[in-house]
Design an enzyme around this catalytic site. Structure first.
Site, PDB file in Angstrom:
ATOM      1  N   GLU A 274       0.910  -1.156   0.000  1.00 37.92           N
ATOM      2  CA  GLU A 274       0.000   0.000   0.000  1.00 37.92           C
ATOM      3  C   GLU A 274       0.939   1.192   0.000  1.00 37.92           C
ATOM      4  OE1 GLU A 274      -3.362   0.359   0.318  1.00 37.92           O
ATOM      5  OE2 GLU A 274      -4.158  -1.198   1.631  1.00 37.92           O
ATOM      6  N   CYS A 311      -2.869   9.146   2.738  1.00 35.36           N
ATOM      7  CA  CYS A 311      -2.391   8.619   1.452  1.00 35.36           C
ATOM      8  C   CYS A 311      -3.446   8.864   0.384  1.00 35.36           C
ATOM      9  CB  CYS A 311      -2.099   7.147   1.581  1.00 35.36           C
ATOM     10  SG  CYS A 311      -3.451   6.283   2.351  1.00 35.36           S
TER      11      CYS A 311
HETATM   12  P1  NAD Z   1       8.086   5.768   5.001  1.00 33.48           P
HETATM   13  O1  NAD Z   1       8.176   4.833   3.855  1.00 33.48           O
HETATM   14  O2  NAD Z   1       9.232   6.644   5.279  1.00 33.48           O
HETATM   15  O3  NAD Z   1       7.791   4.946   6.361  1.00 33.48           O
HETATM   16  C1  NAD Z   1       6.795   3.972   6.456  1.00 33.48           C
HETATM   17  C2  NAD Z   1       7.261   2.895   7.435  1.00 33.48           C
HETATM   18  O4  NAD Z   1       8.404   2.237   6.886  1.00 33.48           O
HETATM   19  C3  NAD Z   1       7.690   3.434   8.800  1.00 33.48           C
HETATM   20  O5  NAD Z   1       7.310   2.524   9.802  1.00 33.48           O
HETATM   21  C4  NAD Z   1       9.198   3.483   8.664  1.00 33.48           C
HETATM   22  O6  NAD Z   1       9.862   3.400   9.914  1.00 33.48           O
HETATM   23  C5  NAD Z   1       9.462   2.254   7.818  1.00 33.48           C
HETATM   24  N1  NAD Z   1      10.720   2.291   7.078  1.00 33.48           N
HETATM   25  C6  NAD Z   1      11.397   3.376   6.616  1.00 33.48           C
HETATM   26  N2  NAD Z   1      12.510   2.977   5.964  1.00 33.48           N
HETATM   27  C7  NAD Z   1      12.537   1.626   5.990  1.00 33.48           C
HETATM   28  C8  NAD Z   1      13.415   0.633   5.480  1.00 33.48           C
HETATM   29  N3  NAD Z   1      14.517   0.953   4.792  1.00 33.48           N
HETATM   30  N4  NAD Z   1      13.115  -0.658   5.684  1.00 33.48           N
HETATM   31  C9  NAD Z   1      12.006  -1.015   6.361  1.00 33.48           C
HETATM   32  N5  NAD Z   1      11.133  -0.127   6.876  1.00 33.48           N
HETATM   33  C10 NAD Z   1      11.380   1.179   6.693  1.00 33.48           C
HETATM   34  O7  NAD Z   1       6.758   6.584   4.771  1.00 33.48           O
HETATM   35  P2  NAD Z   1       6.251   7.919   5.487  1.00 33.48           P
HETATM   36  O8  NAD Z   1       6.749   9.076   4.736  1.00 33.48           O
HETATM   37  O9  NAD Z   1       6.476   7.894   6.928  1.00 33.48           O
HETATM   38  O10 NAD Z   1       4.687   7.723   5.221  1.00 33.48           O
HETATM   39  C11 NAD Z   1       4.018   8.435   4.263  1.00 33.48           C
HETATM   40  C12 NAD Z   1       3.918   7.668   2.970  1.00 33.48           C
HETATM   41  O11 NAD Z   1       3.110   6.530   3.147  1.00 33.48           O
HETATM   42  C13 NAD Z   1       3.224   8.510   1.916  1.00 33.48           C
HETATM   43  O12 NAD Z   1       3.877   8.314   0.676  1.00 33.48           O
HETATM   44  C14 NAD Z   1       1.810   7.944   1.889  1.00 33.48           C
HETATM   45  O13 NAD Z   1       1.123   8.143   0.671  1.00 33.48           O
HETATM   46  C15 NAD Z   1       2.063   6.492   2.189  1.00 33.48           C
HETATM   47  N6  NAD Z   1       0.870   5.837   2.758  1.00 33.48           N
HETATM   48  C16 NAD Z   1       0.173   4.958   1.981  1.00 33.48           C
HETATM   49  C17 NAD Z   1      -0.974   4.355   2.492  1.00 33.48           C
HETATM   50  C18 NAD Z   1      -1.790   3.416   1.645  1.00 33.48           C
HETATM   51  O14 NAD Z   1      -2.727   2.819   2.153  1.00 33.48           O
HETATM   52  N7  NAD Z   1      -1.476   3.263   0.380  1.00 33.48           N
HETATM   53  C19 NAD Z   1      -1.392   4.638   3.797  1.00 33.48           C
HETATM   54  C20 NAD Z   1      -0.649   5.528   4.548  1.00 33.48           C
HETATM   55  C21 NAD Z   1       0.495   6.122   4.026  1.00 33.48           C
END
Ligand code: NAD
Length: 518
Positions: A274, A311
């Site tokens: 997602e 999102c």
């Molecule tokens: P992010 O990818 O930075 O972080 C998301 C999660 O991944 C966090 O728990 C983070 O700690 C973890 N993470 C970060 N780097 C990682 C790695 N190298 N390996 C494993 N895990 C890692 O995202 P963000 O900026 O915090 O969140 C916002 C993004 O999420 C936006 O792009 C938004 O559109 C998306 N989002 C999508 C949905 C959906 O349902 N499609 C829902 C909510 C948010």
């Protein structure tokens, strides 16, 4: 805290300012909450800037990796192993939904969400309600119905073929900050229902919400060893996944596009995603003054609720020329009414003001582009500078400038209160459709029109996984009553509904019984 709440939870988000304590979040490993916490990250209250939480900065994850081997690939249960667990999980859902319905518990989670991911009371309550209704939906027999199988007669006596829904076994869930309760709870419950054992990691800024909810689930009868819960930095989680890619049978990731892409490679594609949303809305040609107030209100909600940190937030708004004169001033007026006091606009947790200003400046180099409203920092607040604090902003770009070299910068997702507006005419439909075709994310979309032929034209040539159509169409929706997730990608995950759970958390297995007679 009230007595029953005290029994379950370990922190009080309602503490008076002068009595506030720093709360220690704990990991859960094989049924035990971790006691010794050597390294912690300190989390600031995004509104006041004070230290609010200590969250484990786990770096030694060897025990979590060992636990992957404790759950076989046939899962904790499946249709012919431990079927009583389907009933047990239905009971856990029933108990949790009942407790969540108690006003004090509902308010507890609303406040806790608001402390870590500041958004309006209505938005926080919405998240708690979606979670509760989801749990109600999967109370009792509905958990076992998720694993419904089917049978076909064979070719001769004694032969019969059956299709089953089978778990993956040890799985991993990574959740972002913006829906601290709903996203991890719905995905974790879906994983468990289908027989999997998850290791869960939620963004450390907000993981306290899931930690407290896990305590509630255990109180409601969930065996504590059914879920492991780790708090660590993103890159440490990335390393954990890299080292255990043969043991993790499925990773469900919700977050940004870049991290999703990296994890796809690390897991050799054993991933359901997602990811980012660059969500569009198109207002059709059938202008109707009696709809103008509603359409404007919905646009404002979609773009700026939760300070644009959904999102599903509206990032790209196409407005037909017929609506321009009525709609754009209404949008400006609605945005100006949003106030920090009631968190209709608030801290932006992953974009700083500097980054937003740089993005706006970059877009303003496109000839003819202009700020319609907003474009400035919020004044008079205590939001720490590591977070953004920005006015709801809209930038207009001429229709003939959106493709070509500008496309990439225009379609960059800003996870904050920011949208691009483009006015188009009938003669521009090819540009509009080409733009929609070129947008790489296919999460949510809205076709705001009651003109059936216009709806058809757009719906037939697009793929967004969650698309609303009709004059009341929106981009943000409630995932427990309809599928929510991207489409057009074989790795797409879904959340909330039976179909989402079945397709994300189980795979098809066919057993052909062939017993004779000889
Ligand atoms: P992010 O990818 O930075 O972080 C998301 C999660 O991944 C966090 O728990 C983070 O700690 C973890 N993470 C970060 N780097 C990682 C790695 N190298 N390996 C494993 N895990 C890692 O995202 P963000 O900026 O915090 O969140 C916002 C993004 O999420 C936006 O792009 C938004 O559109 C998306 N989002 C999508 C949905 C959906 O349902 N499609 C829902 C909510 C948010």
């Amino acid at each position: 805290m009230r007595a029953p709440i005290k029994k379950i939870f370990t922190l009080d988000p309602f503490e008076k300012k002068e009595e506030r304590q720093i709360h220690q979040v704990q990991n859960l490993i094989w049924g035990e909450w971790t006691k010794e916490l050597k390294e912690n990250e300190e989390i600031l209250d995004p509104v006041s800037g004070e230290i609010f939480l200590r969250v484990p900065n786990t770096t030694d994850f060897s025990e979590y990796i060992k636990n992957f081997d404790k759950c076989p690939k046939s899962g904790l249960h499946n249709p012919i192993k431990n079927p009583e667990r389907y009933l047990m999980l239905g009971e856990v859902s029933r108990n949790a939904s009942r407790i969540l319905k108690e006003k004090s518990v509902e308010q507890y989670f609303c406040k806790l969400i608001q402390r870590v991911m500041p958004k309006s009371k209505g938005q926080c309550l919405g998240e708690v309600e979606v979670t509760r209704v989801f749990l109600e939906n999967f109370s009792g027999d509905n958990v076992r119905f998720l694993a419904r199988s089917f049978s076909n007669p064979g070719n001769y006596l004694g032969q019969e073929t059956s299709g089953y829904r089978w778990p993956f076994g040890s799985v991993c869930i990574i959740a972002p900050f913006n829906f601290p309760l709903e996203i991890p709870v719905l995905q974790v419950m879906g994983a468990l229902f289908m027989g999997n054992r998850p290791l869960v990691k939620v963004d450390s800024k907000v993981s306290v919400v899931f930690e407290q909810f896990l305590r509630l689930l255990i109180h409601c009868g969930l065996p504590a060893s059914d879920v492991d819960f780790i708090n660590c930095k993103g890159e440490v989680m990335g390393e954990l996944i890299k080292r255990s890619k043969n043991q993790i049978r499925l990773l469900q990731f919700t977050g940004s596009k870049e991290v999703a892409q990296r994890l796809s490679l690390e897991t050799f594609g054993k991933i359901k995603i997602e990811d980012a949303g660059f969500d569009w809305k198109i207002i059709g040609p059938d202008y109707d003054p009696k709809w103008a107030k509603h359409v404007a209100w919905q646009c404002d909600e979609d773009a700026y609720n939760a300070s644009g940190q959904k999102c599903s937030a509206q990032s790209f708004l196409f407005v037909h020329k017929n609506w321009e004169k009525d709609l754009l001033p209404r949008l400006k007026e609605l945005a100006s009414k949003r106030k920090l006091e009631n968190l209709d606009v608030g801290p932006i947790l992953t974009w700083t003001n500097q980054q937003i200003i740089e993005h706006i400046d970059c877009l303003l180099t496109i000839p003819g582009s202009k700020i319609l409203f907003g474009g400035k920092k919020l004044l008079n607040n205590t939001i720490p500078p590591i977070y953004g604090s920005f006015q709801p902003t809209a930038l207009e770009i001429p229709i003939d400038k959106i493709l070509g070299d500008n496309f990439k910068k225009i379609t960059k997702e800003v996870f904050g209160p920011f949208q691009i507006i483009v006015v188009y005419e009938d003669k521009n439909m090819q540009i509009v459709k080409k733009t929609l075709e070129n947008i790489s994310q296919n999460l949510t979309a809205a076709v705001v029109s009651n003109d059936v032929l216009f709806q058809q034209e757009i719906l037939a040539s697009t793929v967004n996984g969650t698309t609303y159509s009709g004059m009341k169409a929106r981009t943000t929706g409630a995932p427990q009553n309809h599928w929510f997730g991207p489409s057009g990608d074989p790795r797409s995950a879904g959340i909330g509904t039976p179909e989402a759970i079945i397709s994300t958390w189980s795979s098809h297995r066919e057993i052909i019984k062939d017993v004779g007679p000889l």
